[in-house]
Design an enzyme around this catalytic site. Structure first.
Site, PDB file in Angstrom:
ATOM      1  CG  ASP A 304      -6.262 -18.412 -51.066  1.00  0.00           C
ATOM      2  OD1 ASP A 304      -5.079 -18.637 -51.345  1.00  0.00           O
ATOM      3  OD2 ASP A 304      -7.171 -19.246 -51.245  1.00  0.00           O
ATOM      4  CE  LYS A 353      -5.257 -22.661 -52.414  1.00  0.00           C
ATOM      5  NZ  LYS A 353      -4.519 -21.433 -52.137  1.00  0.00           N
ATOM      6  CE  LYS A 394      -3.669 -23.875 -59.338  1.00  0.00           C
ATOM      7  NZ  LYS A 394      -3.760 -23.262 -58.028  1.00  0.00           N
ATOM      8  CE  LYS A 466      -7.553 -19.149 -54.054  1.00  0.00           C
ATOM      9  NZ  LYS A 466      -6.505 -19.135 -55.038  1.00  0.00           N
TER      10      LYS A 466
HETATM   11  P1  NAD Z   1       5.412 -23.825 -50.792  1.00  0.00           P
HETATM   12  O1  NAD Z   1       4.977 -25.040 -50.077  1.00  0.00           O
HETATM   13  O2  NAD Z   1       6.384 -23.955 -51.897  1.00  0.00           O
HETATM   14  O3  NAD Z   1       6.009 -22.778 -49.773  1.00  0.00           O
HETATM   15  C1  NAD Z   1       5.551 -22.630 -48.477  1.00  0.00           C
HETATM   16  C2  NAD Z   1       6.745 -22.466 -47.553  1.00  0.00           C
HETATM   17  O4  NAD Z   1       6.235 -22.234 -46.249  1.00  0.00           O
HETATM   18  C3  NAD Z   1       7.629 -23.711 -47.463  1.00  0.00           C
HETATM   19  O5  NAD Z   1       8.965 -23.354 -47.724  1.00  0.00           O
HETATM   20  C4  NAD Z   1       7.457 -24.199 -46.020  1.00  0.00           C
HETATM   21  O6  NAD Z   1       8.627 -24.750 -45.526  1.00  0.00           O
HETATM   22  C5  NAD Z   1       7.074 -22.907 -45.334  1.00  0.00           C
HETATM   23  N1  NAD Z   1       6.314 -23.008 -44.091  1.00  0.00           N
HETATM   24  C6  NAD Z   1       5.302 -23.825 -43.740  1.00  0.00           C
HETATM   25  N2  NAD Z   1       4.833 -23.526 -42.518  1.00  0.00           N
HETATM   26  C7  NAD Z   1       5.552 -22.455 -42.097  1.00  0.00           C
HETATM   27  C8  NAD Z   1       5.536 -21.669 -40.922  1.00  0.00           C
HETATM   28  N3  NAD Z   1       4.700 -21.927 -39.927  1.00  0.00           N
HETATM   29  N4  NAD Z   1       6.399 -20.651 -40.833  1.00  0.00           N
HETATM   30  C9  NAD Z   1       7.275 -20.365 -41.844  1.00  0.00           C
HETATM   31  N5  NAD Z   1       7.349 -21.099 -42.965  1.00  0.00           N
HETATM   32  C10 NAD Z   1       6.495 -22.129 -43.094  1.00  0.00           C
HETATM   33  O7  NAD Z   1       4.040 -23.136 -51.288  1.00  0.00           O
HETATM   34  P2  NAD Z   1       3.864 -21.961 -52.354  1.00  0.00           P
HETATM   35  O8  NAD Z   1       3.543 -22.551 -53.662  1.00  0.00           O
HETATM   36  O9  NAD Z   1       4.967 -20.995 -52.229  1.00  0.00           O
HETATM   37  O10 NAD Z   1       2.509 -21.322 -51.809  1.00  0.00           O
HETATM   38  C11 NAD Z   1       2.531 -20.650 -50.577  1.00  0.00           C
HETATM   39  C12 NAD Z   1       1.134 -20.352 -50.082  1.00  0.00           C
HETATM   40  O11 NAD Z   1       0.497 -19.483 -50.991  1.00  0.00           O
HETATM   41  C13 NAD Z   1       0.251 -21.587 -49.937  1.00  0.00           C
HETATM   42  O12 NAD Z   1      -0.499 -21.515 -48.761  1.00  0.00           O
HETATM   43  C14 NAD Z   1      -0.662 -21.471 -51.094  1.00  0.00           C
HETATM   44  O13 NAD Z   1      -1.918 -22.072 -50.878  1.00  0.00           O
HETATM   45  C15 NAD Z   1      -0.796 -19.966 -51.215  1.00  0.00           C
HETATM   46  N6  NAD Z   1      -1.252 -19.600 -52.538  1.00  0.00           N
HETATM   47  C16 NAD Z   1      -0.466 -19.851 -53.626  1.00  0.00           C
HETATM   48  C17 NAD Z   1      -0.929 -19.515 -54.883  1.00  0.00           C
HETATM   49  C18 NAD Z   1      -0.088 -19.748 -56.106  1.00  0.00           C
HETATM   50  O14 NAD Z   1      -0.535 -19.612 -57.198  1.00  0.00           O
HETATM   51  N7  NAD Z   1       1.157 -20.076 -55.984  1.00  0.00           N
HETATM   52  C19 NAD Z   1      -2.192 -18.953 -55.030  1.00  0.00           C
HETATM   53  C20 NAD Z   1      -2.961 -18.704 -53.897  1.00  0.00           C
HETATM   54  C21 NAD Z   1      -2.467 -19.019 -52.657  1.00  0.00           C
END
Ligand code: NAD
Length: 510
Positions: A304, A353, A394, A466
Site C-alpha cells: 500500500d 484499506k 482527495k 503504509k
Molecule cells: P484506479 O481504480 O484508477 O486504477 C486501478 C486499475 O486497476 C483500473 O484501471 C482497473 O481497471 C484495474 N484493475 C482492477 N483489477 C485488476 C486486475 N485484477 N488486473 C489488472 N487490472 C485491474 O485506482 P488508482 O487510483 O490508480 O489506485 C490504484 C491502487 O493503488 C488502489 O488499490 C489504491 O488503493 C492504491 N493506492 C493508491 C494511492 C493513491 O494515492 N493514489 C495510495 C495508496 C494506495
C-alpha cells in the site's frame, strides 16, 4: 557567506574501506548495535561487506492496473520528463518534473566542507541509480482502453498536457488480466472487458508468457512487476491452500477459489525471477508467497503506497509522542471520487484499506511505556467515503487530540486537498528505482565466503509503504524520518560512509 554545499556529480569516497572497480563498489562497513540484557547494555560491532554493481541493467516495469489513475499518471509523467514536455494552464507554462520523488528530488547530507558546513548530494549521485526516463513501461488491465484514453478518463493531468502526450500513448494497450469478481468491488464489473479466460494455472502461464515476451522483445535484463490495480479483499489463509509455497502452487493447479488475482501475479513474477511490489493494501503476501520468494531469492515489497494522510500521521504521531505528549485520539476522514474510491466503497475492500491504515502509529506507541501502559492505545478511527464530484482530488481531514501537562488537552485539525495520483506516481517510481538498486546489492559478513542477495522482503522500502512488509521477526518501522534515514544510511553504507548522527561535534568541541 558560507552556504550549504552541494555536489552535483556522482560522489567518490576516498577511503581504505571502499574500492571502486569498473563494475563494482565494494564497501567494508562496521555495523554498530548494542545488546541489552536487563539493564546491561553491551556495544556490538559487526563487520559487513557490501558489493554494489555499478552498471544499471536495462529495466522494465510491468504495471498491474496500468489503465488506472496511478498507472496512466506514472506513464504519462515519466514520458513527459523524457520528452521534456511543456504545457500551458491559466497560470502559464509548466515544465515536467519529478517533485515527490525521493530518488530524483531529495538530497542527503554527505559530510562537511573546509568551513565545517554541511554538503549535500542527490541520492542518485551516491550510488548509481536507474534514471526513470530509461524505464520501459507496459502492463495489464481488466479494462482494454488504451493508455491515452485511460489518461483522459482519469482526469488527473492538465488538458494541454493530455493533448500533447495523447499521440505517444494511444498505441499502448494493456494486456488482458486476471479478474475475479469475488476479490474486488462488484461496481468494477463494467470495466472488465479485457480478461484472461481459463483456469488459474492457465492464467499463471499466460502472465509468465507476457513477462518473457516483454523481456525478449525489448531486450530487457531486469523486470519489476508492480500492482497498482484495485484493492482486493483479504484472502483467507487456509491450511493446505496458501499457507506454504508448495500448497500454493498445488492450489493454483487445482483452481482453488481462495487464490486472489494479485497472488497469481506475485507467483508469476517470482517464478520468472522478477521483483514484485504490492501497492495496494490486500494480503497478496500470504505465507505461501513469502516462502516462494525466499525459495527463489526474488525480492518482494509491499503493502500500500504511503502517500498523503498516512505520511502525515506517521510524522505527527512521532512528533507528538516523542515530545512527551500523550496522543489519545486520532480520527481520519477521507473522501475521494476516483475509481479507487468507488472500489473502496464496498465493505470488503474498504476493510483491507482500514487494516492497512490502522497500524501506522503502533511502533511509536510501543516504544514509549512511560506514557502508555502495556495494552494502552489511542483511539484510532478511519473513515473513507466515495464522493464522485471531487474526482482524483482527495480530501483528508484529521483530528489529533493529545493529553498535555497537568490535565490539559491539545487538538490539532488538518485539512488536506490533493490529487491522489500525483502523490502516488512519484512514490511508485521511487519503489521501482530503489527495488532495482536492491537487485544490484549483495552483502556478506566479513568472515563469510559467499555474498548473498538482500533478504527477499525489502523492508528498506518502508518509507514508501503504509503497511510495510518486513522479514519474519523484524520490527515494523512506521515513523517517516526513521524510514527515510534507513534509506539514506543504507546508501551511505554502500559507499563506506558511517550513518548520519546529527551530532555536529565539530562545532561542540571548544
Ligand atoms: P484506479 O481504480 O484508477 O486504477 C486501478 C486499475 O486497476 C483500473 O484501471 C482497473 O481497471 C484495474 N484493475 C482492477 N483489477 C485488476 C486486475 N485484477 N488486473 C489488472 N487490472 C485491474 O485506482 P488508482 O487510483 O490508480 O489506485 C490504484 C491502487 O493503488 C488502489 O488499490 C489504491 O488503493 C492504491 N493506492 C493508491 C494511492 C493513491 O494515492 N493514489 C495510495 C495508496 C494506495
Amino acid at each position: 557567506m558560507s552556504g550549504i554545499g552541494f555536489v552535483g556529480e556522482p560522489i567518490v569516497v576516498e577511503s581504505p574501506n571502499v574500492e571502486y572497480s569498473k563494475n563494482e563498489i565494494i564497501s567494508r562497513y562496521e555495523y554498530r548495535e548494542s545488546r541489552v540484557v536487563g539493564n546491561r547494555v553491551t556495544p556490538l560491532n559487526e563487520n559487513l561487506i557490501f558489493k554494489t554493481q555499478r552498471q544499471v541493467p536495462k529495466t522494465g516495469v510491468l504495471l498491474v492496473g496500468w489503465g488506472g489513475n496511478n498507472g496512466t499518471t506514472l506513464t504519462a509523467g515519466i514520458l513527459a520528463n523524457k520528452l521534456k514536455t511543456t504545457w500551458m494552464t491559466k497560470e502559464g507554462e509548466h515544465h515536467a518534473n519529478f517533485l515527490g520523488s525521493i530518488c530524483r528530488s531529495v538530497t542527503m547530507r554527505i559530510g562537511i566542507d573546509d568551513n565545517l558546513q554541511p554538503v549535500h548530494a542527490p541520492l542518485y549521485d551516491v550510488v548509481p541509480m536507474l534514471n526513470p526516463v530509461d524505464l520501459e513501461i507496459w502492463g495489464w488491465d481488466i479494462s482494454s482502453m488504451n493508455i491515452a484514453d485511460a489518461m483522459v478518463r482519469a482526469r488527473v493531468l492538465d488538458y494541454d498536457l493530455q493533448r500533447k502526450l495523447y499521440p505517444e500513448l494511444k498505441d499502448m494497450v494493456p494486456w488482458p488480466s486476471v479478474y475475479s469478481e469475488d476479490f474486488i468491488a462488484a461496481n468494477q464489473n463494467d470495466r472488465a472487458d479485457n480478461v484472461i479466460q481459463g483456469t488459474k494455472q492457465e492464467q499463471l502461464q499466460a502472465l509468465r508468457q507476457n513477462i518473457r515476451e516483454f523481456k525478449q522483445s525489448k531486450g530487457i535484463e531486469n523486470v519489476i512487476v508492480l500492482w497498482t490495480a484495485n484493492t482486493e479483499r483479504y484472502a483467507e489463509v487456509r491450511e493446505g491452500v496458501n499457507d506454504t509455497a508448495d500448497n500454493l502452487l498445488r492450489a493454483i493447479e487445482a483452481n482453488e477459489s481462495e487464490i486472489a488475482p494479485s497472488t497469481i501475479f506475485a507467483v508469476a513474477s517470482i517464478l520468472e525471477g522478477c521483483t514484485y511490489i504490492n501497492g495496494s493494501p490486500q494480503n497478496t503476501f500470504i505465507p505461501g508467497v513469502i516462502e516462494l520468494s525466499e525459495r527463489h531469492q526474488v525480492l518482494i515489497a509491499g503493502d500500500d503506497f504511503k502517500t498523503g494522510q498516512t505520511k502525515i500521521k506517521t510524522v505527527l504521531s512521532d512528533f507528538l509522542i516523542n515530545s512527551g505528549l500523550k496522543l489519545a485520539s486520532v480520527v481520519s476522514y477521507n473522501h475521494l471520487g476516483n475509481n479507487d474510491g468507488k472500489n473502496l466503497s464496498a465493505p470488503k475492500t474498504f476493510r483491507s484499506k482500514e487494516i492497512s491504515k490502522s497500524g501506522v502509529i503502533d511502533d511509536v506507541i510501543r516504544a514509549n511505556r512511560l506514557i502508555y501502559g502495556e495494552n494502552e492505545h489511542p483511539d484510532h478511527c478511519v473513515v473513507i467515503k466515495y464522493v464522485p464530484y471531487v474526482g482524483d482530488s482527495k480530501r483528508a481531514m484529521d483530528e489529533y487530540t493529545s493529553e498535555i501537562f497537568m490535565g490539559g488537552r491539545n487538538t490539532i485539525v488538518l485539512h488536506n486537498t490533493c490529487e491522489d495520483s500525483l502523490l502516488a506516481a512519484p512514490i511508485i517510481m521511487d519503489l521501482i528505482l530503489l527495488a532495482e538498486l536492491c537487485t544490484r546489492v549483495e552483502i556478506k559478513r566479513a568472515q563469510d565466503e559467499e555474498y548473498t542477495r538482500m533478504h527477499p522482503v525489502l523492508s528498506i522500502l518502508s518509507f514508501l509503504l503504509k503497511s510495510p512488509q518486513v522479514p519474519s521477526g523484524s520490527p515494523v518501522v512506521h515513523s517517516l524520518f526513521n524510514q527515510r534515514y534507513s534509506i539514506t544510511n543504507f546508501l551511505r553504507a554502500l559507499v563506506g560512509l558511517p550513518p548520519e548522527t546529527f551530532m555536529l561535534l565539530e562545532h561542540k568541541i571548544p
